[in-house]
Design a protein around this motif. Structure first.
Motif, short mmCIF file in Angstrom:
data_model
loop_
_atom_site.label_atom_id
_atom_site.label_comp_id
_atom_site.label_asym_id
_atom_site.label_seq_id
_atom_site.Cartn_x
_atom_site.Cartn_y
_atom_site.Cartn_z
N LYS A 1 0.84 -1.20 0.00
CA LYS A 1 0.00 0.00 0.00
C LYS A 1 0.87 1.25 0.00
N GLY A 2 0.26 2.36 -0.38
CA GLY A 2 0.96 3.63 -0.30
C GLY A 2 0.90 4.17 1.13
N ARG B 1 -0.51 -2.44 -11.12
CA ARG B 1 -0.02 -2.57 -9.75
C ARG B 1 1.39 -3.18 -9.75
N LEU C 1 5.20 5.69 -6.68
CA LEU C 1 4.00 6.17 -6.00
C LEU C 1 3.53 7.48 -6.61
N PHE D 1 -1.81 9.46 -1.18
CA PHE D 1 -1.01 8.57 -2.01
C PHE D 1 -1.85 7.44 -2.58
N GLY D 2 -1.47 6.98 -3.77
CA GLY D 2 -2.01 5.76 -4.32
C GLY D 2 -1.25 4.56 -3.78
N SER D 3 -1.63 3.36 -4.22
CA SER D 3 -0.99 2.13 -3.74
C SER D 3 0.28 1.79 -4.49
#
Lengths: 112, 116
Positions: A42-43, B9, B91, B107-109
């Motif tokens: 995850k971020g 991802r 990121l 933030f995104g993943s």
């Protein structure tokens, strides 16, 4: 040049204990100090943040202590829980700037 | 989903190939940021956009890297001629310009790049 130094690199705490993570900065232009929590895959997610005109900020079990003269700040996690096991990053930000400068992270493990 | 979305991802590529990542920010956010995070380190700033204008680039962003935000909405980050040292998590974050309010800085993943 590492502008934000973080310690310890890793930390193991018993359930219900207090987790303490420390950071120090060099650039006096920094004027906002957040802490981020990151789980694997995850971020980073914002946990709590403080401005340098405040010495302490508390949100639930999380407290930031800030010492402007020493250029140091710390995160205290009270009553640590297994769900708190994650990597924690301190960071610094300038209001007029647009980027966060992160510390190197602390991997926290809370054991039962 | 109202968060920051990143695709893909995961990306595995051979050294020397080009790769492109996409970031869709929170819709009302006018600022978009790219960071790189290597294993065991904190994220490092690469670049940021306000609307479609790229306003700051880090020295980390070599000439093999290029980022765009053509219509001030989504952004792409391209790495040309990938090297093994490019392996990292990339990121994306977005925010709404409003003084120092970090509570909108999201933030995104991330996209995990592995160069083999």
């Amino acid at each position: 040049q590492q502008q934000v130094k973080q310690s310890p690199q890793s930390l193991i705490v018993q359930k219900g204990g207090i987790s303490i993570i420390n950071c120090a900065y060099e650039n006096t232009a920094f004027d906002y100090f957040p802490w981020y929590q990151q789980f694997p895959g995850k971020g980073p997610a914002l946990l709590i943040a403080i401005r340098p005109d405040v010495s302490e900020k508390k949100e639930g079990r999380f407290t930031i202590s800030f010492n402007k003269s020493a250029k140091q700040f710390s995160l205290h996690i009270m009553d640590s829980q297994p769900g708190d096991s994650a990597t924690y990053f301190c960071a610094a930000f300038t209001g007029g700037g647009n980027k966060l400068t992160f510390g190197t992270g602390t991997q926290l493990k809370v054991e039962l | 989903d109202t968060g920051v979305s990143q695709n893909p991802r995961h990306k595995i590529t051979k050294r020397g190939q080009n790769v492109t990542f996409r970031c869709d920010p929170i819709s009302e956010h006018n600022r978009l940021y790219w960071y790189r995070q290597t294993l065991g380190q904190g994220p490092e700033f690469l670049t940021y956009f306000q609307n479609e204008a790229q306003l700051e680039k880090s020295r980390l962003l070599s000439d093999r890297f290029s980022a765009e935000r053509p219509k001030g909405s989504f952004s792409t980050l391209e790495i040309q001629r990938t090297e093994q040292g490019d392996s990292a998590m990339y990121l994306c974050a977005s925010s709404l310009r409003r003084d120092s309010d970090l509570y909108g800085y999201t933030f995104g993943s991330g996209t995990r790049l592995t160069v083999v």
